[in-house]
Write a protein that holds these residues in place. Structure first.
Motif, PDB file in Angstrom:
ATOM      1  N   GLN A 325       0.723  -1.312   0.107  1.00  0.00           N
ATOM      2  CA  GLN A 325       0.012   0.019  -0.033  1.00  0.00           C
ATOM      3  C   GLN A 325       0.846   1.211   0.141  1.00  0.00           C
ATOM      4  O   GLN A 325       0.777   1.945  -0.914  1.00  0.00           O
ATOM      5  CB  GLN A 325      -0.811  -0.086   1.272  1.00  0.00           C
ATOM      6  CG  GLN A 325      -2.039  -0.778   1.112  1.00  0.00           C
ATOM      7  CD  GLN A 325      -3.220   0.088   0.271  1.00  0.00           C
ATOM      8  OE1 GLN A 325      -3.092   1.110   0.177  1.00  0.00           O
ATOM      9  NE2 GLN A 325      -4.215  -0.771  -0.001  1.00  0.00           N
ATOM     10  N   GLU A 326       1.716   1.406   1.096  1.00  0.00           N
ATOM     11  CA  GLU A 326       2.359   2.589   1.280  1.00  0.00           C
ATOM     12  C   GLU A 326       3.552   2.854   0.060  1.00  0.00           C
ATOM     13  O   GLU A 326       3.471   3.869  -0.450  1.00  0.00           O
ATOM     14  CB  GLU A 326       3.411   2.667   2.486  1.00  0.00           C
ATOM     15  CG  GLU A 326       2.245   2.821   3.738  1.00  0.00           C
ATOM     16  CD  GLU A 326       1.567   1.621   3.950  1.00  0.00           C
ATOM     17  OE1 GLU A 326       2.353   0.395   3.699  1.00  0.00           O
ATOM     18  OE2 GLU A 326       0.556   1.365   4.573  1.00  0.00           O
ATOM     19  N   ASN A 329       1.411   3.651  -3.365  1.00  0.00           N
ATOM     20  CA  ASN A 329       0.861   5.205  -3.246  1.00  0.00           C
ATOM     21  C   ASN A 329       2.034   6.245  -3.305  1.00  0.00           C
ATOM     22  O   ASN A 329       1.731   7.069  -3.924  1.00  0.00           O
ATOM     23  CB  ASN A 329       0.040   5.291  -1.834  1.00  0.00           C
ATOM     24  CG  ASN A 329      -1.281   4.728  -2.103  1.00  0.00           C
ATOM     25  OD1 ASN A 329      -2.168   4.880  -3.042  1.00  0.00           O
ATOM     26  ND2 ASN A 329      -1.709   3.816  -1.176  1.00  0.00           N
ATOM     27  N   PRO A 469      -2.491  15.984   0.183  1.00  0.00           N
ATOM     28  CA  PRO A 469      -2.353  14.990  -1.194  1.00  0.00           C
ATOM     29  C   PRO A 469      -3.721  13.873  -1.032  1.00  0.00           C
ATOM     30  O   PRO A 469      -3.737  13.243  -2.054  1.00  0.00           O
ATOM     31  CB  PRO A 469      -1.101  14.160  -0.692  1.00  0.00           C
ATOM     32  CG  PRO A 469      -0.962  14.438   0.783  1.00  0.00           C
ATOM     33  CD  PRO A 469      -1.652  15.685   1.314  1.00  0.00           C
ATOM     34  N   ALA A 470      -4.348  14.052  -0.013  1.00  0.00           N
ATOM     35  CA  ALA A 470      -5.618  13.113   0.405  1.00  0.00           C
ATOM     36  C   ALA A 470      -6.346  12.921  -1.269  1.00  0.00           C
ATOM     37  O   ALA A 470      -6.792  11.872  -1.594  1.00  0.00           O
ATOM     38  CB  ALA A 470      -6.522  13.426   1.309  1.00  0.00           C
ATOM     39  N   LEU A 473      -4.374  10.858  -3.485  1.00  0.00           N
ATOM     40  CA  LEU A 473      -4.269   9.591  -3.114  1.00  0.00           C
ATOM     41  C   LEU A 473      -5.394   8.651  -3.303  1.00  0.00           C
ATOM     42  O   LEU A 473      -5.697   7.639  -3.389  1.00  0.00           O
ATOM     43  CB  LEU A 473      -3.603   9.390  -1.615  1.00  0.00           C
ATOM     44  CG  LEU A 473      -2.255   9.908  -1.456  1.00  0.00           C
ATOM     45  CD1 LEU A 473      -1.930  10.088   0.151  1.00  0.00           C
ATOM     46  CD2 LEU A 473      -1.306   8.819  -2.062  1.00  0.00           C
ATOM     47  N   ASP A 474      -6.802   9.521  -3.039  1.00  0.00           N
ATOM     48  CA  ASP A 474      -8.244   8.864  -3.102  1.00  0.00           C
ATOM     49  C   ASP A 474      -7.939   7.847  -4.570  1.00  0.00           C
ATOM     50  O   ASP A 474      -8.848   6.864  -4.594  1.00  0.00           O
ATOM     51  CB  ASP A 474      -9.213   9.770  -3.067  1.00  0.00           C
ATOM     52  CG  ASP A 474      -9.513   9.970  -1.676  1.00  0.00           C
ATOM     53  OD1 ASP A 474      -9.000   9.223  -0.719  1.00  0.00           O
ATOM     54  OD2 ASP A 474      -9.998  11.163  -1.394  1.00  0.00           O
ATOM     55  N   GLN A 477      -6.639   4.276  -4.520  1.00  0.00           N
ATOM     56  CA  GLN A 477      -7.127   3.110  -3.614  1.00  0.00           C
ATOM     57  C   GLN A 477      -7.504   2.153  -4.530  1.00  0.00           C
ATOM     58  O   GLN A 477      -6.713   0.836  -4.103  1.00  0.00           O
ATOM     59  CB  GLN A 477      -8.547   3.695  -3.182  1.00  0.00           C
ATOM     60  CG  GLN A 477      -8.956   2.863  -1.988  1.00  0.00           C
ATOM     61  CD  GLN A 477      -7.977   3.578  -0.662  1.00  0.00           C
ATOM     62  OE1 GLN A 477      -7.120   3.929  -0.870  1.00  0.00           O
ATOM     63  NE2 GLN A 477      -8.847   3.413   0.340  1.00  0.00           N
TER      64      GLN A 477
END
Lengths: 499, 107, 645
Positions: A325-326, A329, A469-470, A473-474, A477
């Motif tokens: 994940q990290e 992303n 940055p959300a 980043l969304d 997903q």
């Protein structure tokens, strides 16, 4: 969704328009190029606004038969990863045009046409999901870029253009072989001969074959990224290219390599890639440290930034092969951040060169007092490049390292050294260019309105990426989850071709 | 009912006559006439064959052939007139543009 | 009050933004006023927070989701508990005073916009660091203050010394920061969580005391703290940082930023309690640094460098307290130190400015024409630093640490270091005081300081005298307000038995006076040209700089140069050139050997044959129409005949 093809063909149509009627009408060409690229940006933003993912995470898909006899389609698709990179491409379009406003002295129409054609190629690479189509665009972006470097570049432009072309072409030929291999093996297995990405995802390859095919793709992408032993085209190409060319090269062309890894290498060959991951991470970490070290001893600012790109893209590869994940992303976010930051840095070096006539750090110095605005903005972007929290690169590098740490603490430690070395060379560059006593007395003019607006927009983007940055980043997903599922689907006891 | 062999013989005669005209005459207009005669021979063959097999294809072909011939004659006449206009030549020996000029090349 | 928490870092941030964006439209003086107003607003909000009862009930505010990765969503959120409240009060209070002081001190500077931008930004970053409710946000503040420190150390950027010092500070602290970042990664990979409260409870629940993971994690965090707080072995940047303006040194390199490491360890103390080895290491580093800093300060000539080494040494006391588990006492010393060290720096700055930027203490002594107020406030600060018993704040905070150090593991050893450091402290600070203010020149001076400078000096002088009275030493009658107030958050310190405590207190009380006497002796020897043994070694900070230069910096550059030379030019470029040359040679060979001898001949023969055939065929192409027609019909007849028969 036909908008995707609009995204691809708008620049090339603009290029034709400008190329046909723009001869000797420099002013008109500039505004026309700006209009085309801005429209492109608006379309991209509109697509972002209206994005609604389907089950596989694709916002838009477009499927038109092209050469049905050979299973080739005109298949375009946009998921979160391509959306972000398309946004970056669309953003850097107007930037490149504005940067070249007065910097390009001759033959503006041809320059603008080539620039737009490059943009088409890059858009196509980010959007096409048919392997042949992808390959076509992959090669298509090379040609105008070659001419941009070769015709409008600096002193050693022909050498640089030639080197650039040779390296990338060699890599992509290997990819072509791998694509054909994939096509025939899939055809033999299922009886359906197709280059459709979604069909090929279902393929089940024997271990050795998978490894070789993966390597074919990997080499093509590694040349573009570029990874350590095959990076030597990049400093030359970046240094010799005109400013807009450098922006496209560093901001976008390098990203196509990393994008290729994410889109093709990992999902098509999960087992081989998983086996390959330690080597990939090693190459990444070598890139990080090697680029940072070499950047320290460069005299030419553009060359310095070019080596810093090697270092940053090392982080991206690092994150991709951490494959969690990290890491994933972070890698994608870092691509965006690096595109914006490095684009801005190249733009500023171009402006500096217009004013001082040199890019050599030995001949610059003390420019903070005559050029306060330029110097403060350069500080902002330099800080972003050295991953200052709150600015663009930080979240990306942080996530990458956090992801890598979960795989291996040793790798994370080596990568974290890159954070220190980054500070060393960037601060040294800033000090030599901007601080100290002024060396050259001349009539300095600070940024004009065009340059301020351009850099201000990029600075806003840098702050946005760093502080919030959300929303970006969304988008990641679903695609990232899909990639991780591909990894988890690898049977644990599978034949390990490498060990 | 005319037997097939008679019609074929007449047709062959017509064709050979036309061919002879084409091969022997030198005037452009005569060559054209010869071509027409040959075509008529062919048309006769087609009708005769159609009649023999009790099939309308032959007649269809003839009508088709007549149309084509008319068009062809129109074009050919214009060409002949243009040739006369351009080269002042009504005879075919004067029109040797297609000749391969090997002698001059090799020398 | 909860929803107004963002105003604490928000107002200075807003101030810096306004200065950055609209500063061009404002006059110089207005920028200074604006910056002061922003700092004052932050201080006001902190006061309001006190009034709103933040002391009894922690305040919290979450602004928005910062990062969203999978199910991990760190927020942009603040938390104000007692620890943070004290820190916030010190930072905003001292910050406000330093802003005020700067109004006069920097009045002559042309580039005020840059100065106040970074000063306000620093305040915002420091408050953010303290208020952060997760490690990621804390790291943001951590780096932000580092940036401001870099920019303000190099404020006079035309001088390469200043810009080099700034760069050095940034790089050295970055080394520590990277350790901290790795620590954060470690915690993240273990708990998938960076929120401080959740992290600390998880760690306490999942890790055993003394487990390897806890040790590694705390070591990495300690690395970050050591870098920021200029402790051994990453202390080298702080003495150089004195190249910046004095108010900056007072605010960042004495009162607030360098104590961020102390705050960090106090904040994550549950982790450190899980790793006793690391905790003892913290104490050991502290004890060593005390002696290191104090001894180096003993031989300095530069006025501000004395204070810099003194800061290193004083923060050593805080680390010692942290290592002994006396977090509240570390914070107590942090508070009093913030007051008296800021005071010392500001007084020194006033003296230096009045003497036309002269830093050499001997020359300052000879000039002797110093503002009297600066002299008296410096004396107050010096007394507090030396820990003159009963009347100064420094005595109370330092004494408590000395006492608690005794009860730690290997306590007497730590105590000896600390007490020796206290002795040295008294020697160096009185040496400086005597040299500068009782130098050769006559002592009559009527220089007066403008109000923006004198008011902060007076306030700080007052605070460095009285702020100790809130916590009298163990075993004394009178108020004990500090430690009990923190008991809930930070626990209580352990002290040795009362008799030993009294003994220790007595020794600690005597040390400043012995130090004063020794300082007089030292000065007399120096005047007689008999300097200390090892003076040069001490002056260079035990030659750490030269050591790092030789072991780290130079090899690094050499490696970079070597790589450029060897790998780039020889291997990669060379390989490319060699391949190209090889291809060229091969091509030449092909041209000569194959091309000329084999291909050329055969091709020419082929061409000759073709040409002959072509001439033959060409004759049929005579352009005579009837001949063509004849050939066509003959051919047709031939093929028909062949086909039919």
């Amino acid at each position: 969704m036909y908008w995707l093809s609009v995204l691809i063909f708008l620049p090339v149509l603009g290029a034709l328009w400008i190329g046909v009627i723009g001869r000797n009408k420099t002013d008109f060409t500039r505004w026309a190029a700006l209009a085309v690229t801005s429209t492109e940006l608006l379309i991209a933003l509109g697509l972002w606004w209206n994005a609604a993912p389907n089950a596989e995470g694709y916002y838009y898909l477009m499927r038109v038969p092209w050469i049905p006899a050979m299973g080739i389609q005109f298949l375009l698709g946009m998921d979160g990863i391509s959306l972000l990179l398309v946004l970056l491409t669309a953003l850097l379009g107007p930037v490149a045009v504005l940067v070249s406003w007065h910097a390009i002295k001759q033959n503006w129409s041809a320059f603008a046409a080539l620039l737009l054609a490059t943009q088409t190629g890059i858009m196509g690479v980010f959007l096409s999901l048919d392997l042949v189509l992808f390959y076509v665009f992959w090669e298509l972006m090379l040609v105008p870029m070659y001419f941009l470097i070769g015709l409008w570049g600096h002193e050693r432009r022909l050498y640089a253009a030639y080197k650039f072309f040779l390296f990338t072409l060699t890599g992509s030929l290997l990819m072509l072989i791998a694509i054909l291999g994939l096509y025939f093996i899939h055809g033999e297995q299922t009886g359906i001969y197709t280059f459709d990405y979604f069909e090929l995802l279902q393929i089940n390859l024997p271990g050795k074959t998978e490894l070789w095919l993966m390597l074919g793709f990997f080499v093509a992408f590694a040349v573009k990224i570029p990874l350590f032993p095959i990076h030597s085209w990049l400093p030359d190409a970046h240094t010799e290219a005109p400013t807009a060319g450098s922006i496209f090269l560093a901001g976008l062309l390098l990203k196509t390599g990393a994008y290729g890894l994410l889109r093709f290498c990992l999902p098509l060959f999960p087992e081989a890639s998983l086996d390959f991951a330690p080597i990939g991470m090693t190459l990444g970490v070598i890139g990080i440290l090697y680029g940072a070290l070499l950047a320290l001893v460069q005299e030419d600012m553009k060359r310095l930034i070019a080596y810093s790109s090697i270092s940053h893209l090392g982080f991206v590869v690092f994150g991709i092969y951490a494959w969690n994940q990290e890491g994933l992303n972070g890698a994608v976010l870092l691509m965006l951040a690096h595109g914006v930051t490095t684009g801005a840095m190249f733009a500023m070096i171009g402006m500096l060169q217009e004013r001082s006539g040199t890019r050599l750090l030995t001949q610059l110095g003390g420019l903070l007092s005559p050029l306060p605005r330029l110097a403060s903005l350069l500080l902002l972007f330099t800080l972003s490049a050295m991953s200052m929290p709150g600015l663009a690169n930080f979240i990306g590098e942080f996530l990458v390292l956090a992801g890598v740490f979960q795989i291996s603490a040793g790798f994370a430690f080596a990568g974290a050294l890159g954070i220190i070395t980054g500070v060393v060379y960037l601060l040294w560059m800033y000090q030599r260019a901007m601080l100290g006593e002024i060396t050259v007395q001349r009539l300095w003019t600070d940024l004009n309105r065009r340059e301020t607006v351009l850099l201000g927009a990029l600075a806003l983007a840098v702050l946005w990426l760093g502080l919030y940055p959300a929303p970006f980043l969304d988008n990641l997903q679903i695609p990232v989850t899909a990639l991780i599922e591909a990894k988890n689907a690898v049977p644990t006891g599978s034949i390990n071709a490498l060990r | 009912m005319i037997p097939l062999s008679h019609s074929l013989a007449i047709a062959a005669l017509l064709f050979v006559l036309g061919l002879a005209v084409v091969l022997l005459r030198r005037e452009l207009l005569f060559i054209l006439i010869g071509l027409e005669v040959m075509l008529n021979g062919v048309a006769l063959t087609a009708t005769a064959a159609g009649q023999y097999w009790g099939n309308a294809d032959g007649q269809v072909l003839v009508i088709m052939l007549m149309t084509v011939t008319a068009a062809e004659v129109a074009v050919a006449l214009i060409l002949v007139w243009l040739a006369f206009d351009h080269y002042r030549a009504a005879r075919v020996e004067a029109l040797t543009q297609l000749r391969e000029e090997t002698e001059r090349r090799t020398s | 009050m909860n929803q107004w928490l963002w105003l604490i870092p928000g107002t200075p941030l807003l101030g810096s933004l306004v200065i950055a964006l609209l500063g061009g439209l404002l006059r110089r003086e207005h920028i200074a006023v604006l910056a002061c107003l922003a700092a004052a607003a932050a201080f006001l909000v902190v006061l309001l927070a006190w009034l709103a009862g933040a002391a009894s009930q922690p305040l919290q505010q979450t602004l928005y989701t910062w990062v969203a990765v999978g199910d991990w969503r760190p927020m942009f959120g603040f938390m104000l508990d007692r620890l943070a409240l004290v820190m916030v009060s010190i930072v905003s209070g001292v910050g406000l005073l330093v802003h005020l002081y700067s109004v006069s001190f920097m009045a002559e500077e042309t580039d005020q916009r840059r100065y106040y931008f970074f000063l306000n930004l620093f305040l915002a970053g420091m408050l953010l660091l303290v208020l952060a409710d997760n490690l990621l946000l804390l790291y943001l503040g951590w780096e932000l203050v580092g940036l401001c420190s870099y920019a303000l150390i190099g404020f006079w950027y035309r001088d390469p010394v200043c810009s080099n010092a700034g760069r050095k500070a940034f790089i050295v602290t970055r080394i520590g920061d990277t350790a901290l970042a790795l620590g954060i990664f470690l915690l993240f990979s273990q708990f998938h969580e960076l929120s401080l409260s959740a992290l600390l409870t998880d760690a306490a629940a999942q890790w055993e005391k003394g487990s390897a993971l806890a040790t590694v994690a705390t070591l990495l965090i300690l690395g970050g703290a050591v870098g920021k707080s200029a402790q051994l072995p990453l202390q080298v940047w702080l003495p150089d940082a004195m190249a910046g303006p004095s108010p900056v040194s007072a605010l960042m390199h004495a009162a607030t930023m360098v104590t961020a490491g102390v705050y960090l360890i106090a904040r994550t103390h549950p982790l450190f309690e899980l790793a006793p080895q690391t905790q003892w290491l913290v104490a050991a580093i502290g004890a060593l640094t005390i002696v290191y800093g104090a001894s180096a300060a003993l031989a300095q000539i530069d006025f501000k460098k004395v204070l810099a080494y003194s800061t290193i040494s004083q923060i050593g006391y805080m680390f010692l307290a942290l290592g002994c588990g006396a977090y509240a006492l570390a914070l107590f010393h942090l508070t009093t130190h913030a007051f008296f060290k800021a005071l010392l720096f500001l007084s020194a700055g006033a003296v230096i400015q009045a003497s036309r930027d002269e830093h050499d203490i001997n020359k300052l002594g000879k000039i002797g024409h110093h503002p009297p107020l600066a002299r008296w406030t410096f004396l107050a600060g010096a007394a507090s630093l030396a820990g003159v018993p009963v009347v100064t704040a420094g005595f109370y905070s330092k004494d408590a640490i000395l006492a608690t150090a005794w009860s730690a593991p290997a306590g007497p050893l730590l105590w000896t270091f600390a007490a020796f450091g206290a002795l040295l402290t008294a020697i160096y600070i009185f040496r400086v005081y005597l040299i500068v203010f009782h130098g050769a020149a006559p002592q009559t001076s009527t220089l007066s300081l403008p109000y923006p400078m004198s008011v902060p000096l007076l306030i700080l002088a007052l605070l460095s005298i009285i702020s100790g009275f809130i916590e009298l030493p163990e075993g004394w009658p009178g108020p004990h307000l500090w430690s009990p107030w923190f008991e809930e958050e930070l626990g209580l310190a352990t002290f040795p038995s009362l008799t030993i405590t009294y003994m220790l207190q007595l020794i600690a009380a005597l040390l400043p006076f012995i130090g004063m006497g020794l300082a007089c002796v030292l000065i007399r020897r120096e005047r007689a040209n008999q300097p200390l043994p090892l003076a040069n070694f001490l002056r260079c900070g035990w030659n750490f700089d030269a050591f790092y230069q030789a072991t780290l910096a130079r090899p690094y550059y050499a490696l970079a140069r070597g790589l450029r030379g060897i790998v780039e030019t020889l291997l990669i470029e060379g390989a490319l050139t060699r391949i190209t040359c090889g291809l060229l040679a091969f091509a030449t060979f092909c041209r000569k050997g194959v091309e000329y001898n084999v291909l050329e001949v055969s091709i020419s023969r082929l061409v000759a044959t073709l040409r002959f055939a072509y001439t033959l065929l060409g004759t049929t192409q005579n352009g005579v129409l009837s001949r063509y027609a004849l050939v066509i019909s003959t051919g047709a007849v031939f093929f028909l005949g062949y086909w039919l028969w």
